[in-house]
Enzyme design. Structure first.
Site, mmCIF file in Angstrom:
data_model
loop_
_atom_site.group_PDB
_atom_site.id
_atom_site.type_symbol
_atom_site.label_atom_id
_atom_site.label_comp_id
_atom_site.label_asym_id
_atom_site.label_seq_id
_atom_site.Cartn_x
_atom_site.Cartn_y
_atom_site.Cartn_z
ATOM 1 N N ASP A 34 0.875 -1.350 -0.106
ATOM 2 C CA ASP A 34 -0.524 -0.154 -0.443
ATOM 3 C C ASP A 34 1.024 1.447 0.074
ATOM 4 O O ASP A 34 1.790 1.430 1.062
ATOM 5 C CB ASP A 34 -0.726 0.020 0.850
ATOM 6 N N ILE A 35 0.472 2.059 -1.226
ATOM 7 C CA ILE A 35 1.268 3.530 -1.406
ATOM 8 C C ILE A 35 1.498 4.328 0.507
ATOM 9 O O ILE A 35 2.511 5.009 0.300
ATOM 10 C CB ILE A 35 0.963 4.696 -2.479
ATOM 11 N N ASN A 91 -13.026 -3.324 2.373
ATOM 12 C CA ASN A 91 -14.281 -2.076 2.065
ATOM 13 C C ASN A 91 -15.164 -1.750 0.894
ATOM 14 O O ASN A 91 -14.307 -2.536 0.392
ATOM 15 C CB ASN A 91 -13.436 0.045 2.217
ATOM 16 N N VAL A 100 -10.880 3.139 -3.585
ATOM 17 C CA VAL A 100 -10.608 2.423 -4.820
ATOM 18 C C VAL A 100 -11.875 1.712 -5.745
ATOM 19 O O VAL A 100 -11.776 0.934 -4.522
ATOM 20 C CB VAL A 100 -9.138 1.954 -5.339
ATOM 21 N N HIS A 104 -10.178 -5.164 -3.073
ATOM 22 C CA HIS A 104 -8.867 -5.772 -2.462
ATOM 23 C C HIS A 104 -9.548 -5.015 -1.356
ATOM 24 O O HIS A 104 -10.426 -5.144 -0.402
ATOM 25 C CB HIS A 104 -8.188 -4.022 -3.272
ATOM 26 N N HIS A 106 -6.975 -5.288 2.192
ATOM 27 C CA HIS A 106 -5.940 -4.817 2.805
ATOM 28 C C HIS A 106 -5.320 -6.079 3.641
ATOM 29 O O HIS A 106 -6.416 -6.740 4.783
ATOM 30 C CB HIS A 106 -6.233 -4.063 4.112
HETATM 31 P P1 5GP Z 1 -10.255 1.766 -0.128
HETATM 32 O O1 5GP Z 1 -9.816 2.547 1.481
HETATM 33 O O2 5GP Z 1 -10.074 1.832 -1.354
HETATM 34 O O3 5GP Z 1 -10.411 0.700 1.371
HETATM 35 O O4 5GP Z 1 -8.173 1.637 0.173
HETATM 36 C C1 5GP Z 1 -7.856 1.833 -0.738
HETATM 37 C C2 5GP Z 1 -5.877 1.606 -0.964
HETATM 38 O O5 5GP Z 1 -5.624 1.992 -1.913
HETATM 39 C C3 5GP Z 1 -5.661 2.936 0.599
HETATM 40 O O6 5GP Z 1 -5.220 2.627 1.518
HETATM 41 C C4 5GP Z 1 -4.700 3.472 -0.614
HETATM 42 O O7 5GP Z 1 -3.312 4.312 0.432
HETATM 43 C C5 5GP Z 1 -3.683 2.446 -1.424
HETATM 44 N N1 5GP Z 1 -3.844 2.868 -2.599
HETATM 45 C C6 5GP Z 1 -4.132 3.631 -3.334
HETATM 46 N N2 5GP Z 1 -3.295 4.273 -4.373
HETATM 47 C C7 5GP Z 1 -2.746 3.775 -4.443
HETATM 48 C C8 5GP Z 1 -1.471 3.160 -5.420
HETATM 49 O O8 5GP Z 1 -1.812 4.697 -6.482
HETATM 50 N N3 5GP Z 1 -1.062 2.500 -5.127
HETATM 51 C C9 5GP Z 1 -0.567 1.692 -3.946
HETATM 52 N N4 5GP Z 1 -0.002 1.167 -3.769
HETATM 53 N N5 5GP Z 1 -1.829 1.882 -3.083
HETATM 54 C C10 5GP Z 1 -2.937 2.899 -3.332
#
Ligand code: 5GP
Ligand code: ZN
Length: 118
Positions: A34-35, A91, A100, A104, A106
């Site tokens: 994760d970034i 999520n 996103v 996915h 986590h």
């Molecule tokens: P969500 O809130 O949708 O469950 O989590 C999205 C996750 O994607 C977040 O933890 C965010 O840090 C990660 N994320 C968003 N954009 C990128 C990216 O471009 N690269 C990577 N490696 N992670 C990302």
């Protein structure tokens, strides 16, 4: 068949068009760092096929959905947190806090998680 959305950041990572620190890849799933990690271990596991969320999952996705869990288990073991424990989070949608729109998981660990959830 691998279908991709050209505007989806995770599809672009899977296609190698956007950078990511990839830990694992097979025909079903890809795992990368994760970034913005929220814990010492924070890995994202995503289906290679673009699927917006669990809401779009069908019977045909069951092998992929299972693979997300077995790969998560393997990565947790490889990174040394299988025994100490970890949290798997999916999520889904607005109230689930999904940002996103590509399904996915986590994998978060390496520190004690706070409880209760939510
Ligand atoms: P969500 O809130 O949708 O469950 O989590 C999205 C996750 O994607 C977040 O933890 C965010 O840090 C990660 N994320 C968003 N954009 C990128 C990216 O471009 N690269 C990577 N490696 N992670 C990302
Ligand atoms: Zn996608």
């Amino acid at each position: 068949m691998i279908t991709a959305s050209p505007t989806c950041i995770f599809c672009r990572i899977i296609a190698g068009e956007a950078p990511a620190e990839t830990l694992f890849r097979d025909s079903f799933v890809t795992a990368f760092q994760d970034i913005h990690p929220v814990a010492p271990v924070h890995v994202l596991l995503v289906p290679n096929r673009h699927l917006e969320s669990v809401n779009q999952a069908t019977l045909e996705d069951e092998a992929m959905l299972g693979r997300l869990f077995t790969v998560a288990r393997q990565i947790a073991s490889d990174l040394g947190i299988a025994e100490s424990g970890y949290r798997l989070i999916i999520n889904t949608g607005r109230d689930g806090g999904q940002v996103v729109p590509h399904l996915h998981v986590h994998l978060i660990g390496g520190r004690r998680m706070r409880h209760p959830m939510g």
